[in-house]
Scaffold this motif. Structure first.
Motif, short mmCIF file in Angstrom:
data_model
loop_
_atom_site.label_atom_id
_atom_site.label_comp_id
_atom_site.label_asym_id
_atom_site.label_seq_id
_atom_site.Cartn_x
_atom_site.Cartn_y
_atom_site.Cartn_z
N HIS A 171 1.47 -1.21 -0.21
CA HIS A 171 0.42 0.20 0.22
C HIS A 171 1.41 1.36 -0.10
CE1 HIS A 171 -3.03 -3.03 1.52
NE2 HIS A 171 -3.54 -2.23 1.29
N LEU A 172 0.01 2.74 0.18
CA LEU A 172 0.25 3.53 0.03
C LEU A 172 0.21 4.22 1.03
CD1 LEU A 172 0.60 4.62 -3.91
CD2 LEU A 172 2.30 3.39 -2.80
N GLY A 173 1.33 5.13 1.56
CA GLY A 173 1.16 6.26 3.11
C GLY A 173 0.85 7.46 2.49
N LEU A 174 -0.49 8.31 2.41
CA LEU A 174 -0.58 8.73 1.88
C LEU A 174 -0.43 10.12 3.15
CD1 LEU A 174 -2.71 9.36 -0.98
CD2 LEU A 174 -0.45 9.05 -1.13
N GLY A 175 0.36 11.66 3.01
CA GLY A 175 0.41 12.47 4.62
C GLY A 175 0.02 13.55 4.05
N LEU A 194 -6.45 3.53 -5.47
CA LEU A 194 -7.38 4.07 -4.25
C LEU A 194 -7.03 2.72 -3.47
CD1 LEU A 194 -9.54 7.15 -4.88
CD2 LEU A 194 -7.38 6.96 -4.23
N SER A 195 -7.33 1.38 -4.12
CA SER A 195 -7.75 -0.04 -2.56
C SER A 195 -6.66 0.29 -2.46
CB SER A 195 -7.86 -0.26 -3.47
OG SER A 195 -7.20 -1.02 -4.94
N LYS A 196 -5.45 0.65 -2.84
CA LYS A 196 -3.74 0.70 -1.82
C LYS A 196 -3.92 2.50 -1.38
CE LYS A 196 -2.98 -3.42 -3.38
NZ LYS A 196 -2.39 -4.96 -2.28
N VAL A 197 -4.82 3.47 -0.66
CA VAL A 197 -4.52 3.98 -0.61
C VAL A 197 -4.36 3.69 1.06
CG1 VAL A 197 -4.96 6.69 -0.04
CG2 VAL A 197 -4.03 5.10 -2.48
N ILE A 198 -3.88 4.16 1.91
CA ILE A 198 -4.35 4.83 3.62
C ILE A 198 -3.50 6.13 3.75
CG2 ILE A 198 -4.46 2.39 4.35
CD1 ILE A 198 -1.56 2.62 5.52
N LEU A 199 -4.77 6.76 5.29
CA LEU A 199 -4.17 8.41 5.29
C LEU A 199 -3.03 7.50 6.75
CD1 LEU A 199 -7.41 9.60 4.88
CD2 LEU A 199 -6.21 9.61 3.73
N THR A 243 -10.28 4.24 2.45
CA THR A 243 -8.74 4.25 3.41
C THR A 243 -9.14 3.45 4.85
OG1 THR A 243 -9.35 6.09 3.82
CG2 THR A 243 -7.65 6.68 2.25
N THR A 244 -10.02 3.65 5.31
CA THR A 244 -10.39 3.28 6.27
C THR A 244 -10.45 1.49 6.39
OG1 THR A 244 -11.75 5.06 7.27
CG2 THR A 244 -12.25 3.14 7.89
N GLN A 245 -11.34 1.02 5.85
CA GLN A 245 -11.54 -0.14 5.40
C GLN A 245 -10.16 -0.97 5.11
OE1 GLN A 245 -14.03 -2.29 6.05
NE2 GLN A 245 -12.42 -4.05 5.58
N ASN A 246 -8.95 0.24 3.84
CA ASN A 246 -7.78 -0.73 3.70
C ASN A 246 -6.96 -0.67 4.47
OD1 ASN A 246 -8.92 0.02 0.80
ND2 ASN A 246 -7.77 1.99 0.57
N THR A 247 -7.25 0.31 5.66
CA THR A 247 -6.31 0.13 6.84
C THR A 247 -6.63 -1.23 7.77
OG1 THR A 247 -6.02 2.76 6.47
CG2 THR A 247 -4.85 1.28 8.89
#
Length: 253
Positions: A171-175, A194-199, A243-247
């Motif tokens: 995944h990719l963590g976007l900050g 976006l299925s591979k993105v978390i915040l 992003t919540t579900q991905n995390t």
């Protein structure tokens, strides 16, 4: 929303940690994930998790900037903690060639060692890369046996690098960098899966606009979600849900 990477156990929050957590909850950020960095951060991190058991979850690892000549002994101590506590991930681990290349060989050894722990314990990894995406990808390609998973935290790379990371199952963590006018992410975010993105915030560092240069905190996660929603032309609620579900899936929450 989940802040997947926050150092709220750091001394920068010693005077108002409770207020920081309350502000996050008021913004709808109900889970805060805590990455370890070195031996000294373990006690404050676990204390913070114990103080907010419904909000905070901790992980265990050795950050590359704290790798030195005693790395084998340090890793042995870090590893021993997995028998004493239930951690959600191996992290924060990786390679950092920005500040100092003196211990590059030791950094690579520590990274591979901790990747192997993750395989043995079936845990995700949280990867720190700075001036080292290619080196990190090269090592990951050798180590990926189909079970390695995790996130490249604080991603600020290219569309091509994002695809290479995703292709390896990460995944990719976007900050906060996603909100910087000169960060270049406005050209990248529209093309991400976006299925591979978390915040994440990586607080106290890298506060998003309009707080750039000040202390970052988990409440600002929603500013990153807003930036993604603007660049993708989708509702912020959709970013939140995705992003919540991905995390949750990645960290088995």
């Amino acid at each position: 929303m989940i802040d997947s990477h926050a150092h709220i156990y750091a001394t920068e929050f010693d005077n108002d940690r409770d207020e920081v957590v309350q502000r996050a909850l008021a913004q709808g950020i109900d889970t805060i994930l805590l990455p370890n960095i070195d031996l000294d951060s373990i006690e404050p991190m676990l204390k913070t998790e114990a103080a907010y058991p419904d909000v905070c979850r901790s992980m265990m690892g050795l950050h590359p900037c704290y790798v030195d000549g005693d790395v084998k002994q340090t890793l042995a101590t870090i590893h021993s903690w997995f028998e004493k506590h239930n951690f959600i991930a191996v992290g924060e681990i990786g390679i950092d060639l920005y500040w100092d290349k003196t211990f590059k060989v030791e950094q690579e050894m520590a990274f591979i060692t901790q990747l192997n722990w993750a395989k043995e314990m079936d845990l995700p990894v949280v990867i720190h890369t700075r001036d080292s995406i290619e080196e990190t990808l090269t090592l990951l390609r050798k180590e990926q046996n189909g079970s390695l998973r995790g996130v490249f935290h604080c991603f600020g790379g290219t569309v091509e690098e994002a695809k290479a990371i995703n292709d390896l199952g990460f995944h990719l963590g976007l900050g906060g960098v996603s909100t910087f006018k000169n960060g270049g992410m406005d050209k990248v975010i529209p093309h991400l899966d976006l299925s591979k993105v978390i915040l994440e915030t990586d607080c106290p560092y890298l506060a998003p606009v309009p707080h750039r240069g000040k202390r970052n905190e988990p409440a600002y996660t929603q500013l990153i979600a807003k930036r993604i929603s603007d660049l993708r032309d989708i509702e912020i609620e959709q970013v939140d849900i995705l992003t919540t579900q991905n995390t949750k899936t990645l960290f088995n929450l």
